[in-house]
Design an enzyme around this catalytic site. Structure first.
Site, PDB file in Angstrom:
ATOM      1  N   GLY A  97       0.806  -1.225   0.000  1.00  0.00           N
ATOM      2  CA  GLY A  97       0.000   0.000   0.000  1.00  0.00           C
ATOM      3  C   GLY A  97       0.835   1.269   0.000  1.00  0.00           C
TER       4      GLY A  97
ATOM      5  N   PHE B 297       8.007  -6.359  -3.696  1.00  0.00           N
ATOM      6  CA  PHE B 297       8.929  -6.131  -4.829  1.00  0.00           C
ATOM      7  C   PHE B 297      10.392  -6.030  -4.393  1.00  0.00           C
ATOM      8  CE2 PHE B 297       5.273  -3.473  -6.650  1.00  0.00           C
ATOM      9  CZ  PHE B 297       4.978  -4.314  -7.701  1.00  0.00           C
TER      10      PHE B 297
ATOM     11  N   GLN C 149      14.013  -1.947 -33.276  1.00  0.00           N
ATOM     12  CA  GLN C 149      13.365  -1.617 -34.557  1.00  0.00           C
ATOM     13  C   GLN C 149      14.348  -1.771 -35.721  1.00  0.00           C
ATOM     14  OE1 GLN C 149      10.180  -0.984 -34.704  1.00  0.00           O
ATOM     15  NE2 GLN C 149       9.949  -0.365 -36.836  1.00  0.00           N
TER      16      GLN C 149
ATOM     17  N   GLU D 120      13.101   2.672  -7.960  1.00  0.00           N
ATOM     18  CA  GLU D 120      13.918   3.697  -7.283  1.00  0.00           C
ATOM     19  C   GLU D 120      13.253   5.069  -7.438  1.00  0.00           C
ATOM     20  OE1 GLU D 120      18.007   3.199  -7.015  1.00  0.00           O
ATOM     21  OE2 GLU D 120      17.738   1.042  -6.794  1.00  0.00           O
TER      22      GLU D 120
ATOM     23  N   GLU E  47       7.637   9.693 -12.802  1.00  0.00           N
ATOM     24  CA  GLU E  47       6.701  10.755 -12.378  1.00  0.00           C
ATOM     25  C   GLU E  47       7.172  11.325 -11.031  1.00  0.00           C
ATOM     26  OE1 GLU E  47       5.540   7.646 -13.462  1.00  0.00           O
ATOM     27  OE2 GLU E  47       5.198   8.487 -15.445  1.00  0.00           O
TER      28      GLU E  47
ATOM     29  N   ARG F 287       9.188  20.376  -7.184  1.00  0.00           N
ATOM     30  CA  ARG F 287       9.152  20.977  -5.839  1.00  0.00           C
ATOM     31  C   ARG F 287      10.107  22.150  -5.727  1.00  0.00           C
ATOM     32  NH1 ARG F 287       9.586  15.425  -2.537  1.00  0.00           N
ATOM     33  NH2 ARG F 287       7.408  14.840  -2.823  1.00  0.00           N
TER      34      ARG F 287
HETATM   35  C1  LIG Z   1      11.285  -5.515 -10.549  1.00  0.00           C
HETATM   36  C2  LIG Z   1      11.113  -4.543  -9.423  1.00  0.00           C
HETATM   37  C3  LIG Z   1      12.070  -4.477  -8.427  1.00  0.00           C
HETATM   38  C4  LIG Z   1      11.904  -3.611  -7.342  1.00  0.00           C
HETATM   39  N1  LIG Z   1      12.844  -3.612  -6.328  1.00  0.00           N
HETATM   40  C5  LIG Z   1      12.573  -2.906  -5.202  1.00  0.00           C
HETATM   41  C6  LIG Z   1      13.450  -3.027  -4.062  1.00  0.00           C
HETATM   42  O1  LIG Z   1      14.474  -3.740  -4.103  1.00  0.00           O
HETATM   43  N2  LIG Z   1      13.116  -2.355  -2.915  1.00  0.00           N
HETATM   44  C7  LIG Z   1      12.014  -1.572  -2.840  1.00  0.00           C
HETATM   45  O2  LIG Z   1      11.799  -0.993  -1.776  1.00  0.00           O
HETATM   46  N3  LIG Z   1      11.173  -1.432  -3.898  1.00  0.00           N
HETATM   47  C8  LIG Z   1      11.436  -2.085  -5.067  1.00  0.00           C
HETATM   48  N4  LIG Z   1      10.582  -1.972  -6.145  1.00  0.00           N
HETATM   49  C9  LIG Z   1       9.367  -1.177  -6.006  1.00  0.00           C
HETATM   50  C10 LIG Z   1       9.370   0.109  -6.823  1.00  0.00           C
HETATM   51  O3  LIG Z   1      10.253   1.030  -6.261  1.00  0.00           O
HETATM   52  C11 LIG Z   1       7.908   0.605  -6.870  1.00  0.00           C
HETATM   53  O4  LIG Z   1       7.211  -0.282  -7.743  1.00  0.00           O
HETATM   54  C12 LIG Z   1       7.810   2.035  -7.350  1.00  0.00           C
HETATM   55  O5  LIG Z   1       8.339   2.914  -6.391  1.00  0.00           O
HETATM   56  C13 LIG Z   1       6.353   2.439  -7.657  1.00  0.00           C
HETATM   57  O6  LIG Z   1       5.498   2.081  -6.622  1.00  0.00           O
HETATM   58  P1  LIG Z   1       4.139   1.299  -6.962  1.00  0.00           P
HETATM   59  O7  LIG Z   1       4.515   0.133  -7.804  1.00  0.00           O
HETATM   60  O8  LIG Z   1       3.412   1.051  -5.692  1.00  0.00           O
HETATM   61  O9  LIG Z   1       3.328   2.281  -7.882  1.00  0.00           O
HETATM   62  P2  LIG Z   1       2.338   3.465  -7.398  1.00  0.00           P
HETATM   63  O10 LIG Z   1       3.007   4.283  -6.368  1.00  0.00           O
HETATM   64  O11 LIG Z   1       1.025   2.846  -7.072  1.00  0.00           O
HETATM   65  O12 LIG Z   1       2.200   4.307  -8.722  1.00  0.00           O
HETATM   66  C14 LIG Z   1       1.318   3.958  -9.802  1.00  0.00           C
HETATM   67  C15 LIG Z   1       1.455   5.031 -10.868  1.00  0.00           C
HETATM   68  O13 LIG Z   1       1.007   6.284 -10.340  1.00  0.00           O
HETATM   69  C16 LIG Z   1       2.007   7.263 -10.506  1.00  0.00           C
HETATM   70  N5  LIG Z   1       1.949   8.225  -9.402  1.00  0.00           N
HETATM   71  C17 LIG Z   1       1.889   7.949  -8.074  1.00  0.00           C
HETATM   72  N6  LIG Z   1       1.839   9.085  -7.366  1.00  0.00           N
HETATM   73  C18 LIG Z   1       1.852  10.105  -8.253  1.00  0.00           C
HETATM   74  C19 LIG Z   1       1.827  11.523  -8.147  1.00  0.00           C
HETATM   75  N7  LIG Z   1       1.755  12.119  -6.967  1.00  0.00           N
HETATM   76  N8  LIG Z   1       1.831  12.258  -9.286  1.00  0.00           N
HETATM   77  C20 LIG Z   1       1.907  11.646 -10.495  1.00  0.00           C
HETATM   78  N9  LIG Z   1       1.942  10.326 -10.664  1.00  0.00           N
HETATM   79  C21 LIG Z   1       1.924   9.550  -9.554  1.00  0.00           C
HETATM   80  C22 LIG Z   1       3.307   6.493 -10.526  1.00  0.00           C
HETATM   81  O14 LIG Z   1       4.370   7.224 -11.128  1.00  0.00           O
HETATM   82  C23 LIG Z   1       2.902   5.263 -11.312  1.00  0.00           C
HETATM   83  O15 LIG Z   1       2.959   5.532 -12.682  1.00  0.00           O
HETATM   84  C24 LIG Z   1      10.755  -2.787  -7.271  1.00  0.00           C
HETATM   85  C25 LIG Z   1       9.815  -2.836  -8.299  1.00  0.00           C
HETATM   86  C26 LIG Z   1       9.966  -3.694  -9.361  1.00  0.00           C
HETATM   87  C27 LIG Z   1       8.917  -3.755 -10.433  1.00  0.00           C
END
Ligand SMILES: Cc1cc2nc3c(=O)[nH]c(=O)nc-3n(C[C@H](O)[C@H](O)[C@H](O)COP(=O)(O)OP(=O)(O)OC[C@H]3O[C@@H](n4cnc5c(N)ncnc54)[C@H](O)[C@@H]3O)c2cc1C
Length: 384
Positions: A129, A156, A336, A363, A367, A375
């Site tokens: 979440g 993740f 391509q 990381e 966005e 900011r």
């Molecule tokens: C293969 C993989 C490896 C990973 N490894 C790690 C790890 O080792 N450690 C770790 O802690 N995490 C890890 N992650 C997690 C990764 O950092 C998160 O997936 C990422 O930060 C996005 O979070 P979310 O997936 O919950 O997307 P969300 O936060 O739900 O975002 C969904 C979409 O909404 C957009 N969005 C959200 N808020 C805003 C805003 N305020 N304004 C505009 N757009 C917005 C986002 O940019 C995105 O496009 C990994 C992810 C993957 C897929």
């Protein structure tokens, strides 16, 4: 380095990483992707060359190099395999968090084995979440005598299940960033378990799993720094992490561009090599130019982080977005140029496209990178 040239030492470091990538990573990268193999022994070989603790101080086995050196290394490693390079970058980020914020006892206890990669590390911030809104994390660390009791789930997590050291951001206080602390959890701690290895589009040569804490007791002695600065530690780690991931995108894309140039010189259509068509030449010229522009900004951001300038975080966010967007576009253009063959696994291009796609998401999504930059321009947006 002056603004536009690498030193002899930097060129030697880059060449060393490039040679390692060509000899030890590239020949196996496609098989590792297919078999979902995490090449721990090869990563230890990289660590033996100083790549397990690149910007860690040398009293605990680190290489004591700069962020710019690290960017050169990760770009070079990524020409062999972006996925393995990216995991090594996450490992380095975790080691740096311990080096920078850990006590002397923690540094001496944890870092020597991280620098050799005898122990691997994972960075645990994201939750089901709480992704982009990482400060909303809920994993709880309740104080009980000289232990914290952790309950919650991280999502993740790269390297999870194999890593020995988990650098965990958990809630020890009030809601929001000020209630978060960073706690090191060791692999065999009772109450720590892992989800299944996620099936994913790319990054198959490293595992991604949920990390689950159920009544998981961790000594207070494993907390990095005082209570309440965990979010600051997490974000400081990511400044460098973003440079490294950006460098991985540039390296992967450079590898794809090199393949595209070689292919275009050989592939014939309409009676000549496709490289003779000006439309294709212009495409290659744009790919090379955009990659060089991204690399230049990345090096500038790395130099700013080394110099600890006030705009370093902003520059790292700018560089991460440009490098990962450009890297993906260049790799996709290289596909391509290969025509239908680019879509086949044997040519190694589609793997690069799949691997680089996630760099635009993790990381901090691109966005979120824009949020960080904006900011500084117009203040925080509503709700951020
Ligand atoms: C293969 C993989 C490896 C990973 N490894 C790690 C790890 O080792 N450690 C770790 O802690 N995490 C890890 N992650 C997690 C990764 O950092 C998160 O997936 C990422 O930060 C996005 O979070 P979310 O997936 O919950 O997307 P969300 O936060 O739900 O975002 C969904 C979409 O909404 C957009 N969005 C959200 N808020 C805003 C805003 N305020 N304004 C505009 N757009 C917005 C986002 O940019 C995105 O496009 C990994 C992810 C993957 C897929």
């Amino acid at each position: 380095m002056n603004a536009f040239a690498l030193t002899e030492d930097q060129i030697a470091i880059r060449d060393m990483a490039q040679e390692f990538a060509a000899e030890t990573l590239a020949p196996h990268a496609m098989r590792w992707d297919e078999e979902k193999h995490f090449p721990v022994e090869e990563m230890r070989a990289a660590a033996a060359l100083g790549m397990g603790g690149i910007y860690i101080q040398d009293d605990v086995g680190g290489s004591g190099l700069t962020r710019l050196d690290a960017a050169l290394i990760f770009e070079a490693l990524s020409t062999g395999c972006p996925t393995v390079a990216a995991y090594i970058s996450i490992h380095n980020m975790c080691a740096w968090m311990i080096d920078r914020y850990g006590s002397d006892e923690q540094r001496r206890r944890l870092l020597p084995k991280l620098c050799t990669m005898e122990h691997l590390a994972s960075y645990c911030l994201t939750e089901p979440g709480a992704g982009s809104d990482a400060a909303a994390l809920k994993t709880k660390a309740a104080l009980d005598g000289d232990h914290y009791v952790l309950d919650g789930q991280k999502q993740f997590i790269s390297g999870a299940g194999v890593s020995d050291i988990y650098v965990v951001m958990a809630r020890t206080g009030e809601a929001g960033p000020g209630g978060i602390s960073t706690i090191v959890v060791e692999k065999d701690t009772p109450g720590l378990s892992f989800g299944a290895n996620e099936k994913k589009m790319g990054w198959n040569a490293q595992p991604t799993r949920a990390v689950i804490f159920e009544n998981c007791r961790v000594p207070v002695a494993n907390r990095l720094g005082p209570e309440g600065i965990g979010f600051k530690i997490a974000m400081a780690g990511l400044d460098g992490g973003r440079l490294n991931i950006g460098a991985c995108s540039i390296g992967g894309a450079q590898g794809a561009l090199d393949k595209a140039i070689a292919y275009a010189k050989e592939r014939k259509a309409f009676g000549s090599a496709i490289a003779d068509f000006q439309a294709l030449q212009f495409k290659l010229a744009d790919m090379a130019t955009e990659l060089e522009a991204a690399r230049t900004l990345l090096w500038r951001a790395a130099a700013a982080l080394d110099a600890k300038t006030p705009d370093a975080t902003k520059l790292c966010a700018m560089a991460k977005r440009i490098a990962t967007d450009t890297g993906f576009e260049v790799a996709n253009d290289a596909l391509q140029i290969h025509g239908g063959y680019g879509y086949l696994a044997d040519y190694g291009i589609e793997k690069i496209v799949r691997d680089l796609r996630v760099h635009q998401i993790l990381e901090g999504t691109n966005e979120v990178m824009r949020m960080i930059v904006a900011r500084g321009l117009v203040g925080r947006a509503k709700g951020n």
